[in-house]
Scaffold this motif. Structure first.
Motif, PDB file in Angstrom:
ATOM      1  N   LYS A 236      -6.622   1.769 -15.421  1.00  0.00           N
ATOM      2  CA  LYS A 236      -5.770   2.414 -14.362  1.00  0.00           C
ATOM      3  C   LYS A 236      -5.232   1.148 -13.689  1.00  0.00           C
ATOM      4  CE  LYS A 236      -7.924   6.768 -14.204  1.00  0.00           C
ATOM      5  NZ  LYS A 236      -8.737   7.880 -12.939  1.00  0.00           N
ATOM      6  N   LEU A 237      -3.941   1.311 -13.251  1.00  0.00           N
ATOM      7  CA  LEU A 237      -3.115   0.238 -12.306  1.00  0.00           C
ATOM      8  C   LEU A 237      -2.653   0.893 -11.117  1.00  0.00           C
ATOM      9  CD1 LEU A 237      -2.163  -2.410 -12.161  1.00  0.00           C
ATOM     10  CD2 LEU A 237      -0.270  -1.917 -13.405  1.00  0.00           C
ATOM     11  N   LEU A 238      -2.875   0.537 -10.082  1.00  0.00           N
ATOM     12  CA  LEU A 238      -2.477   0.812  -8.570  1.00  0.00           C
ATOM     13  C   LEU A 238      -1.648  -0.284  -8.225  1.00  0.00           C
ATOM     14  CD1 LEU A 238      -2.106   2.645  -6.310  1.00  0.00           C
ATOM     15  CD2 LEU A 238      -4.129   1.793  -5.517  1.00  0.00           C
ATOM     16  N   ILE A 239      -0.313  -0.267  -7.900  1.00  0.00           N
ATOM     17  CA  ILE A 239       0.602  -0.898  -7.130  1.00  0.00           C
ATOM     18  C   ILE A 239       0.812  -0.287  -5.934  1.00  0.00           C
ATOM     19  CG2 ILE A 239       2.608  -2.094  -7.291  1.00  0.00           C
ATOM     20  CD1 ILE A 239       2.462  -2.225 -10.423  1.00  0.00           C
ATOM     21  N   VAL A 240       0.728  -1.022  -4.756  1.00  0.00           N
ATOM     22  CA  VAL A 240       1.037  -0.796  -3.500  1.00  0.00           C
ATOM     23  C   VAL A 240       2.071  -1.796  -2.997  1.00  0.00           C
ATOM     24  CG1 VAL A 240       0.325  -0.183  -1.103  1.00  0.00           C
ATOM     25  CG2 VAL A 240      -1.079   0.350  -3.120  1.00  0.00           C
ATOM     26  N   GLY A 241       3.418  -1.175  -2.624  1.00  0.00           N
ATOM     27  CA  GLY A 241       4.307  -2.264  -2.262  1.00  0.00           C
ATOM     28  C   GLY A 241       5.773  -1.763  -2.570  1.00  0.00           C
ATOM     29  N   PRO A 242       6.668  -2.136  -1.485  1.00  0.00           N
ATOM     30  CA  PRO A 242       8.183  -1.589  -1.840  1.00  0.00           C
ATOM     31  C   PRO A 242       8.980  -2.480  -3.019  1.00  0.00           C
ATOM     32  CG  PRO A 242       8.080  -2.972   0.233  1.00  0.00           C
ATOM     33  CD  PRO A 242       6.639  -2.671  -0.361  1.00  0.00           C
ATOM     34  N   VAL A 243       9.631  -1.891  -3.704  1.00  0.00           N
ATOM     35  CA  VAL A 243      10.470  -2.598  -4.770  1.00  0.00           C
ATOM     36  C   VAL A 243      11.697  -3.378  -3.977  1.00  0.00           C
ATOM     37  CG1 VAL A 243      12.177  -2.514  -6.602  1.00  0.00           C
ATOM     38  CG2 VAL A 243      10.288  -0.992  -6.368  1.00  0.00           C
ATOM     39  N   GLY A 244      11.763  -4.894  -4.207  1.00  0.00           N
ATOM     40  CA  GLY A 244      12.784  -5.902  -3.349  1.00  0.00           C
ATOM     41  C   GLY A 244      13.836  -6.074  -4.411  1.00  0.00           C
ATOM     42  N   ASP A 245      14.064  -6.098  -5.395  1.00  0.00           N
ATOM     43  CA  ASP A 245      14.887  -6.308  -6.205  1.00  0.00           C
ATOM     44  C   ASP A 245      14.914  -5.636  -7.543  1.00  0.00           C
ATOM     45  OD1 ASP A 245      13.168  -7.905  -7.795  1.00  0.00           O
ATOM     46  OD2 ASP A 245      13.424  -9.503  -6.613  1.00  0.00           O
ATOM     47  N   GLU A 246      16.032  -6.037  -8.378  1.00  0.00           N
ATOM     48  CA  GLU A 246      16.187  -5.304  -9.658  1.00  0.00           C
ATOM     49  C   GLU A 246      15.121  -5.831 -10.437  1.00  0.00           C
ATOM     50  OE1 GLU A 246      18.133  -3.022 -10.768  1.00  0.00           O
ATOM     51  OE2 GLU A 246      18.655  -3.104  -8.560  1.00  0.00           O
ATOM     52  N   VAL A 247      14.683  -6.840 -10.602  1.00  0.00           N
ATOM     53  CA  VAL A 247      13.453  -7.546 -11.379  1.00  0.00           C
ATOM     54  C   VAL A 247      12.379  -6.613 -11.196  1.00  0.00           C
ATOM     55  CG1 VAL A 247      12.005  -9.431 -12.133  1.00  0.00           C
ATOM     56  CG2 VAL A 247      14.372  -9.785 -11.647  1.00  0.00           C
TER      57      VAL A 247
END
Length: 386
Positions: A236-247
């Motif tokens: 499983k993968l957990l990502i915590v953090g806001p999206v900062g750009d299109e990439v």
């Protein structure tokens, strides 16, 4: 800090300039508060309201702590964002030194130095690396990048009395250079109880915590994450953090197919304590940046969570305090090794914690910072900058 207190019997007055500064979330701010709380340094800090890297905002105005005052201006502390009143507030403190974090703030430091005559000390995370230089600075022509980078280093070096750098990979090239000092990046223990024993962790979960941007390795994070979820059904993968750009947005989008079955989760924001709990409960943390991401690396080390990096940068030592995955396939293999090999997991966990405490503990960095400030205090100050 007891050792420092025993050796230093006097206080130093410092004006510091930071893009953002909040002791509850910023590693260097914790270190400054360590010195000011001990009465070794009196400090006034100029900073911006918005912390781009941490994706947080602090209150505008003056915050007062023991021997530490923080003046936050609205928005981001960029060129032209410091008015005369803020400059006067700093200069009227009559500092012994001006501590300038990052090259972008040197012009602000020069304005203060013109009023008070204090020497300027510059702190950069990395001095020699040019991969993060804005394209406009070298006109997008790769052949110009090293030439422009060298010219910029010469210019900045002439503006300041000394430079502290925090990339340990640069020590061999810079340790003999006059006016260059190594200042380790601090990795605070944000909680007295960090990390859990392996047997009670979620051994199926890999975590990443931090804002998502192209220059922070977002594309690689999406590539590695997609390969892991596709090739290893146990993960499983957990990502915590806001999206900062299109990439970064495209990186998250390529993982959306695993949302429904619960194998992928993306949380835009969490309080630091909750984010640290996730790091301390996971099998491993992925650091997709080829040169940065030191905050996440340090947080994982302090939690005893093995780090999987993409290169042997910073203080990462392959097979000792971290694993290095130079490809998505190697990343999947590293995750499987950590899940199946408890002895390897434990060795990386212990060595990571040792690296964080022995080389990047707040006490260690506070001592180095104090020595840097004291050395800068006795260099010939500017009479006034023209």
């Amino acid at each position: 800090m007891q050792r420092i207190r025993a050796e230093r019997k006097f206080s130093l007055k410092v004006v510091a300039i930071y893009p953002a500064f909040a002791p509850e979330i910023n590693e260097m701010a914790v270190t400054w508060q360590h010195l000011t709380a001990a009465g070794l340094v009196e400090c006034r800090v100029l900073a911006g309201e918005n912390d781009i890297l941490k994706a947080t905002r602090s209150a505008v105005g003056v915050q007062r702590l023991p021997n530490l005052e923080i003046f936050r201006v609205p928005g981001v502390l960029g060129p032209g964002q410091l008015d005369d009143a803020a400059v006067a507030w700093a200069a009227d403190f009559k500092p012994d030194v001006i501590f300038c974090a990052l090259q972008v703030n040197v012009r602000h430091a020069r304005r203060i130095a013109r009023r008070c005559g204090a020497p300027i000390l510059l702190h950069v995370e990395t001095w020699l690396d040019s991969t993060l230089m804005a394209r406009r600075q070298y006109l997008g022509i790769q052949a110009l990048r090293p030439i422009v980078a060298s010219a910029r280093r010469v210019w900045y070096r002439r503006q300041v009395k000394a430079v502290a750098f925090s990339n340990p990979q640069e020590i061999p090239d810079l340790q003999a250079s006059a006016g260059m000092h190594y200042l380790a990046w601090p990795h605070p223990r944000w909680s007295a109880s960090l990390g859990q024993k392996r047997e009670v962790r979620a051994l199926d979960t890999v975590v990443h915590v931090g804002s998502l941007h192209r220059w922070k390795g977002a594309e690689r994070l999406g590539e590695y994450g997609e390969r892991l979820l596709r090739d290893d059904p146990e993960s499983k993968l957990l990502i915590v953090g806001p999206v900062g750009d299109e990439v970064a947005r495209r990186a998250i989008d390529r993982l959306q197919g695993w949302l429904a079955n619960g194998r992928f989760r993306h949380l835009e924001r969490l309080p630091r304590a909750e984010a640290m709990e996730h790091i301390g409960h996971s099998l491993a943390a992925i650091s997709p940046h080829h040169i940065g991401g030191w905050g996440l690396i340090g947080d994982a080390w302090q939690c005893g969570t093995p780090v999987i990096g993409v290169d042997s940068h910073y203080d990462i030592r392959e097979g000792s305090n971290a694993l290095v995955a130079s490809s998505a396939a190697a990343f999947v293999s590293a995750v499987r090794r950590l899940r199946s090999d408890a002895q390897l997991w434990q060795a990386l966990s212990c060595e990571g914690q040792h690296t964080a405490e022995a080389q990047h503990g707040v006490d260690v960095v506070a001592g180095q910072l104090l020595e840097f400030l004291q050395a800068g205090r006795f260099v010939s100050p500017y009479p006034r900058l023209a």
